[in-house]
Design a protein around this motif. Sequence first.
Motif, PDB file in Angstrom:
ATOM      1  N   SER A 246       9.763  -2.225  -5.354  1.00 40.23           N
ATOM      2  CA  SER A 246       8.398  -1.775  -5.081  1.00 40.23           C
ATOM      3  C   SER A 246       7.935  -0.970  -6.282  1.00 40.23           C
ATOM      4  N   VAL A 247       6.633  -1.078  -6.596  1.00 32.90           N
ATOM      5  CA  VAL A 247       6.079  -0.395  -7.771  1.00 32.90           C
ATOM      6  C   VAL A 247       4.769   0.289  -7.384  1.00 32.90           C
ATOM      7  N   ILE A 248       4.704   1.584  -7.567  1.00 35.51           N
ATOM      8  CA  ILE A 248       3.479   2.340  -7.308  1.00 35.51           C
ATOM      9  C   ILE A 248       2.513   2.130  -8.468  1.00 35.51           C
ATOM     10  N   VAL A 249       1.267   1.783  -8.155  1.00 36.75           N
ATOM     11  CA  VAL A 249       0.258   1.585  -9.195  1.00 36.75           C
ATOM     12  C   VAL A 249      -0.961   2.450  -8.883  1.00 36.75           C
ATOM     13  N   THR A 250      -1.310   3.303  -9.823  1.00 31.19           N
ATOM     14  CA  THR A 250      -2.458   4.201  -9.674  1.00 31.19           C
ATOM     15  C   THR A 250      -3.305   4.104 -10.944  1.00 31.19           C
TER      16      THR A 250
ATOM     17  N   THR B 105       0.852  -1.187   0.000  1.00 30.46           N
ATOM     18  CA  THR B 105       0.000   0.000   0.000  1.00 30.46           C
ATOM     19  C   THR B 105       0.888   1.239   0.000  1.00 30.46           C
ATOM     20  N   THR B 106       0.398   2.323  -0.591  1.00 29.10           N
ATOM     21  CA  THR B 106       1.157   3.574  -0.540  1.00 29.10           C
ATOM     22  C   THR B 106       1.244   4.120   0.887  1.00 29.10           C
ATOM     23  N   GLU B 107       0.437   3.574   1.782  1.00 28.90           N
ATOM     24  CA  GLU B 107       0.476   4.042   3.170  1.00 28.90           C
ATOM     25  C   GLU B 107       1.818   3.754   3.843  1.00 28.90           C
TER      26      GLU B 107
ATOM     27  N   THR C 210      15.118 -19.538  -9.276  1.00 26.94           N
ATOM     28  CA  THR C 210      15.088 -18.669  -8.108  1.00 26.94           C
ATOM     29  C   THR C 210      13.698 -18.067  -7.941  1.00 26.94           C
ATOM     30  N   LEU C 211      13.446 -17.575  -6.746  1.00 28.27           N
ATOM     31  CA  LEU C 211      12.186 -16.878  -6.474  1.00 28.27           C
ATOM     32  C   LEU C 211      12.334 -15.419  -6.878  1.00 28.27           C
ATOM     33  N   ARG C 212      11.392 -14.951  -7.688  1.00 24.02           N
ATOM     34  CA  ARG C 212      11.373 -13.542  -8.070  1.00 24.02           C
ATOM     35  C   ARG C 212      10.190 -12.877  -7.395  1.00 24.02           C
ATOM     36  N   THR C 213      10.435 -11.739  -6.785  1.00 22.26           N
ATOM     37  CA  THR C 213       9.390 -11.065  -6.019  1.00 22.26           C
ATOM     38  C   THR C 213       9.253  -9.609  -6.448  1.00 22.26           C
ATOM     39  N   VAL C 214       8.050  -9.078  -6.225  1.00 17.29           N
ATOM     40  CA  VAL C 214       7.789  -7.661  -6.471  1.00 17.29           C
ATOM     41  C   VAL C 214       6.703  -7.227  -5.498  1.00 17.29           C
ATOM     42  N   SER C 215       6.707  -5.956  -5.141  1.00 15.77           N
ATOM     43  CA  SER C 215       5.693  -5.412  -4.239  1.00 15.77           C
ATOM     44  C   SER C 215       4.990  -4.249  -4.920  1.00 15.77           C
ATOM     45  N   LEU C 216       3.671  -4.358  -5.074  1.00 19.46           N
ATOM     46  CA  LEU C 216       2.884  -3.274  -5.661  1.00 19.46           C
ATOM     47  C   LEU C 216       2.272  -2.416  -4.565  1.00 19.46           C
ATOM     48  N   ARG C 217       2.312  -1.103  -4.792  1.00 20.82           N
ATOM     49  CA  ARG C 217       1.798  -0.143  -3.808  1.00 20.82           C
ATOM     50  C   ARG C 217       0.632   0.648  -4.404  1.00 20.82           C
TER      51      ARG C 217
END
Length: 369
Positions: free
Chosen positions: A260-264, A123-125, A186-193
């Motif tokens: 981390s990736v901001i998504v709007t 979350t963007t929080e 390998t494990l690939r990860t990403v976090s969406l905000r």
Amino acid sequence: MDGDKEVVLVTGASGFLGQHLVKHLMIDDKVSTIRMLDKVPFHNHLGYIESKKIQIFQRNLLDPESCREAVKNAHAVFHCAALVCYEFPPKTEELYKNNLTATENLIKLCLEEDVERLIYCSTTEVTLQPYFKGGIVAFVIYGQESRLNTTDEGQLIFGEYAASKLKAEELVLSFNGTNLKSGQGTLRTVSLRPPLLYGERDNGCIAKMLDYARNRKNYLPKLAGVGGKQQTAYVGNIAWALICAKNTLKKQPQAIAGLSVIVTDDTPVEDLTRFCERITRDTKYRVILSRAIPIGVSYLVAYFVELLVKYIRPSKLPVSPRSMIAYLGSLIIYNRTRASISMDYSPIYTPEKALAIATEYYCNQVPDC
């Protein structure tokens, strides 16, 4: 598996975002099987056609062994499950258990069961802290990921909830590139905000504000002055962003893995009370706003309410009054350049379409609306 089609797992599938993610996965031609894991039974509340093979697991990630079957042989895992709780005083232990420990358990299962992609919904929080040390409000003007480093978790506007999500995000990203147990990949990860979400099945902030107004002849107090603006996004667009992240991790992992990736989306940026007025404007439930109450007055009242609740008449509030005032007084606008360029993401619902859907849901389908 059907040829090269994927088996995907959605944790928190019964939740607000989870429901929409499952809906959009149903039309993803790269997917053959959708697994849904949640503590509560899954029901299709959005009325979509179930065109894929589905597998439902009523499990709790705090009991990882019970969830192993859901993770086994999955190609990608979407981690949407979380305890979203802004209560005051905060449920600190429960927040960290459900948001951090559960995430740690899922990561271990992914490594042990050779899952190659993990997409985490943050979350963007996790970026919202006062602009000045000791201040009240945040100023995020077209904020980008590289400029939004949280240096003091204790300063986050939404307190323990935001801190627990930040810790979980950091954990997910720290495991990017870790060898799988089999040694094959390998494990690939990403976090969406994403920012605050709205749309069908919402029972959070916007739904509660509208419910508050309905119970007061559609009047809504305009707290925290006139300066705040908060970015929101339609939940369907964020579900699509998660799918874009899944596909990018497969085709071009170097573009977003470990980030981390901001998504709007393109929803107009305005303060939440104005947003509530906008989506009810052409209905008989139109929200009527009070005169703006200065942020200093609003925050002072909130401070004394918290003192009363904490020390004089112990009880629970659904949200920290000071957090809510600080948020409503903040100017929050994010930049989604990384998502647009690196994930080839663009919203699939126009603002007009999204707001029309929101009006239909909040004013015609919500019980007692």
